[in-house]
Design a protein around this motif. Sequence first.
Motif, PDB file in Angstrom:
ATOM      1  N   GLY A 190       1.266  -1.391   0.065  1.00  0.00           N
ATOM      2  CA  GLY A 190      -0.371  -0.160   0.234  1.00  0.00           C
ATOM      3  C   GLY A 190       0.644   1.289   0.072  1.00  0.00           C
ATOM      4  N   LEU A 191       0.302   2.259   0.363  1.00  0.00           N
ATOM      5  CA  LEU A 191       1.208   3.600   0.154  1.00  0.00           C
ATOM      6  C   LEU A 191       1.537   3.410   1.553  1.00  0.00           C
ATOM      7  CD1 LEU A 191      -0.509   3.959  -2.150  1.00  0.00           C
ATOM      8  CD2 LEU A 191      -0.582   5.649  -1.993  1.00  0.00           C
ATOM      9  N   GLN A 192       2.456   4.485   1.764  1.00  0.00           N
ATOM     10  CA  GLN A 192       2.960   4.935   3.063  1.00  0.00           C
ATOM     11  C   GLN A 192       3.475   6.052   2.915  1.00  0.00           C
ATOM     12  OE1 GLN A 192       7.625   3.670   3.294  1.00  0.00           O
ATOM     13  NE2 GLN A 192       6.899   4.131   6.048  1.00  0.00           N
ATOM     14  N   LEU A 193       2.940   7.288   3.838  1.00  0.00           N
ATOM     15  CA  LEU A 193       2.878   8.474   3.746  1.00  0.00           C
ATOM     16  C   LEU A 193       4.731   8.945   3.588  1.00  0.00           C
ATOM     17  CD1 LEU A 193       1.601  11.453   4.287  1.00  0.00           C
ATOM     18  CD2 LEU A 193       1.790  11.168   6.608  1.00  0.00           C
ATOM     19  N   LEU A 194       5.018   9.883   3.246  1.00  0.00           N
ATOM     20  CA  LEU A 194       6.184  10.417   3.388  1.00  0.00           C
ATOM     21  C   LEU A 194       6.364  11.332   4.018  1.00  0.00           C
ATOM     22  CD1 LEU A 194       7.555   9.961  -0.446  1.00  0.00           C
ATOM     23  CD2 LEU A 194       8.687   8.662   1.238  1.00  0.00           C
ATOM     24  N   LEU A 195       5.414  12.377   3.199  1.00  0.00           N
ATOM     25  CA  LEU A 195       5.766  13.926   4.288  1.00  0.00           C
ATOM     26  C   LEU A 195       4.278  14.328   3.392  1.00  0.00           C
ATOM     27  CD1 LEU A 195       5.759  16.110   1.527  1.00  0.00           C
ATOM     28  CD2 LEU A 195       8.285  15.192   2.334  1.00  0.00           C
ATOM     29  N   LYS A 196       4.060  15.887   4.915  1.00  0.00           N
ATOM     30  CA  LYS A 196       2.264  16.710   4.288  1.00  0.00           C
ATOM     31  C   LYS A 196       3.054  18.171   4.267  1.00  0.00           C
ATOM     32  CE  LYS A 196       1.601  15.517   9.151  1.00  0.00           C
ATOM     33  NZ  LYS A 196       0.452  14.944  10.285  1.00  0.00           N
ATOM     34  N   TYR A 197       2.013  19.109   4.184  1.00  0.00           N
ATOM     35  CA  TYR A 197       2.155  20.308   4.094  1.00  0.00           C
ATOM     36  C   TYR A 197       0.989  20.696   4.665  1.00  0.00           C
ATOM     37  CZ  TYR A 197       1.843  25.362   3.488  1.00  0.00           C
ATOM     38  OH  TYR A 197       1.463  26.036   3.250  1.00  0.00           O
ATOM     39  N   PHE A 198       0.669  21.747   5.174  1.00  0.00           N
ATOM     40  CA  PHE A 198      -0.763  21.857   6.200  1.00  0.00           C
ATOM     41  C   PHE A 198      -0.513  23.851   6.223  1.00  0.00           C
ATOM     42  CE2 PHE A 198      -1.722  18.066   6.901  1.00  0.00           C
ATOM     43  CZ  PHE A 198      -1.755  17.090   7.927  1.00  0.00           C
TER      44      PHE A 198
END
Lengths: 115, 116
Positions: free
Chosen positions: B43-51
């Motif tokens: 499945g997909l794994q989170l690398l990073l996020k921007y809020f």
Amino acid sequence: GAGVSQSPSNKVTEKGKDVELRCDPISGHTALYWYRQRLGQGLEFLIYFQGNSAPDKSGLPSDRFSAERTGESVSTLTIQRTQQEDSAVYLCASSPDGIGNQPQHFGDGTRLSIL
Amino acid sequence: AQSVTQPDIHITVSEGASLELRCNYSYGATPYLFWYVQSPGQGLQLLLKYFSGDTLVQGIKGFEAEFKRSQSSFNLRKPSVHWSDAAEYFCAVGARRTSGTYKYIFGTGTRLKVLA
């Protein structure tokens, strides 16, 4: 600390048969999503459950597709009268409460092959 | 309409070289932006996020991404690629529904190949 669990991991079936795919989200996650990923393609949104609200079914491609979720736990995606174009990986994801700044946690998917 | 575009379907780099994967989005408000990685059969794994806040965000595995509002972009970078980075990378935006909840729109992905 279990993640999102999907079963079966692989399913091969004959055209015309019904299939049922299962997703166990992370405990406590109220939001649950189903996606379809065809070979070499991106993710296609299918359906979204959020707590006890009516699900967002806007992504279901036809009335052969349906999904249910019991409370905030297990979800099943059912495909009736399968067609060869249904062959894909079906991914399930959950997030704590569906707020957009929360990342989704994905299962490893069910690879569905229609003969 | 909300959308995410990843213009590069395939990218090949040599191990140790730098990497930049492009992502452009279309969304009327300040977006929630994500990069995920998918290894074969997983499945997909989170690398990073921007809020919000600092436009340069750091993620796992040495990845970073920069949000540029003027260009509607959120490109993923890594200074030195490792062979284990070979995978498919997806950019996504969290878009608000009228109900107040969110849906996630994914790009079509960029497949990264790393040469030894």
